[in-house]
Design a protein around this motif. Structure first.
Motif, short mmCIF file in Angstrom:
data_model
loop_
_atom_site.label_atom_id
_atom_site.label_comp_id
_atom_site.label_asym_id
_atom_site.label_seq_id
_atom_site.Cartn_x
_atom_site.Cartn_y
_atom_site.Cartn_z
N THR A 142 1.06 -0.96 0.53
CA THR A 142 0.44 0.01 0.25
C THR A 142 0.88 1.44 -0.36
O THR A 142 1.67 1.34 0.81
N ASN A 143 0.06 1.97 -0.90
CA ASN A 143 1.37 3.18 -0.92
C ASN A 143 0.03 4.56 -0.16
O ASN A 143 -0.74 4.93 0.13
N LEU A 144 0.71 5.13 0.62
CA LEU A 144 0.65 5.92 2.42
C LEU A 144 1.84 6.61 1.88
O LEU A 144 2.73 6.74 3.28
N PRO A 145 1.17 7.87 1.27
CA PRO A 145 3.74 9.11 1.58
C PRO A 145 3.31 9.46 2.76
O PRO A 145 2.36 9.63 3.93
N ALA A 146 4.57 9.88 3.30
CA ALA A 146 4.94 9.95 4.43
C ALA A 146 4.45 11.83 4.82
O ALA A 146 3.49 11.58 5.86
N ALA A 147 3.45 12.64 3.94
CA ALA A 147 2.60 13.78 4.50
C ALA A 147 1.53 12.91 4.35
O ALA A 147 0.30 13.56 5.03
#
Length: 363
Positions: A41-46
């Protein structure tokens, strides 16, 4: 709690065991592209702090953060540990370390969409039509329709001219209204392969009377043939008529005849969701508009068509249970379950009367 770095070898071992595991690629969406090399899953740090509870409902799940190798994962893991996350790890060297010797022999978090659907295609012999062949059919005045199985926003950005926007889980439910004649040739499209193949094979397995195929490479194939795409929400599905619902109800029985689906009630669903020993995703597979109008407390809007080919974008915990919530007809939930069960997911289906007066709108 302190956090801990893990090696590539350790992550490979963890991807092979049976315990619950979450892997989050915290790079930006632009860096990740269509999918992480891990198919995680891609969950950006921001967005991590604000959205991680949605993707990982239980803070005791073993969770690995993966970055670009520049230390963001360690910083994020330490920050989240201070907020109560109990089993946080980060991959040493991030994605660069993971891919440095190639990815062909490496395990992935989820089954990559393309290998899964191409296996389906090869086993089922899903028919295919190229962009050039479609243009030739249209030039001859053939009765042919293109159904774009992506999300409406994706469709609106660009699509094959005159295609109709019908996200994958909606195909059966809206089919009879969009394709009233059994003589119409039906082509299912997406941006490439996965959702188009699954969409076409869904219609074929459901026994619709039409010739059905997928458009080879979708919008990419169209432009590769030197043809121009159309933009805007030019043609989209509408409310399903009673005739369309009756057709879909009959056809979904054929689709899921051998699926051994588990139907649960609301009390069971809520018990599962509160289970402290197991992660459960409580996903409403109807359209975002239907969800906004009314939904069950604790559910997450997760458009069914996306779950068909890119489940890892929503389901971040491997080994979790998944509850699919739909209306009483259940066509979309049963369509999604038909494919997710083949990918190893444990599925429960909850059908609910969203027209009941006592529910009202839940924000």
């Amino acid at each position: 709690m302190s956090t801990q770095a893990i090696s590539k070898a350790t992550l490979i071992d963890w991807l092979g065991d049976k315990a619950e595991l979450a892997v989050l690629d915290i790079r930006t969406a632009e860096e990740v592209g269509y999918a992480s090399p891990l198919f995680a899953t891609n969950l950006p740090a921001a967005r991590l702090d604000a959205e991680i509870d949605r993707f990982i409902p239980r803070r005791v799940v073993r969770t690995v953060l993966v970055d670009d190798g520049k230390g963001a994962a360690k910083v994020a893991a330490e920050r989240l540990a201070g907020k109560g996350w109990q089993k946080l790890f980060y991959l040493e060297g991030g994605i660069p370390a993971w891919i440095e010797s190639g990815v062909e022999s490496l395990p992935t978090f989820d089954i990559p969409g393309v290998p899964f659907v191409t296996k389906v295609r090869d086993e089922k012999g899903t028919p295919v039509v190229t962009a050039s062949e479609l243009k030739a059919l249209r030039d001859k005045g053939e009765d042919v329709i293109v159904l774009d199985s992506r999300t409406v926003p994706e469709y609106s950005r660009e699509h094959v001219p005159d295609a109709v926007s019908v996200p994958g889980a909606e195909l059966l439910l809206r089919f009879k209204d969009l394709v009233p004649s059994a003589d119409t040739k039906v082509l299912v499209s997406c941006a490439g392969l996965p959702r188009a193949i699954l969409g076409a094979q869904t219609l074929i397995d459901a026994g619709v009377p039409n010739f059905v195929a997928y458009l080879d490479d979708g919008t990419k194939g169209w432009t590769n043939a030197g043809l121009t795409l159309e933009t805007g929400k030019t043609r989209a599905y509408g409310d399903a008529s009673e005739a369309a619902k009756a057709f879909a109800a009959e056809r979904v029985e054929a689709l899921s005849r051998d699926d051994s689906l588990l139907f649960i009630d609301r009390a069971t669903a809520e018990t599962w969701a509160k289970d402290e020993s197991r992660t459960t995703y409580y996903l409403d597979v109807r359209t975002p508009e239907e969800f906004a109008e009314s939904h069950l407390p604790g559910t997450i809007s997760s458009e069914g068509g996306q779950l068909l080919g890119v489940a890892y974008r929503t389901i971040a915990v491997r080994g979790s249970r998944v509850i699919l919530v739909d209306d009483l007809l259940g066509v979309r939930a049963r369509t999604v379950a038909h494919w997710l069960r083949r990918r190893g997911y444990e599925i429960g289906i909850l059908l609910h009367d969203f027209t009941a007066a006592e529910l009202g709108a839940v924000a």
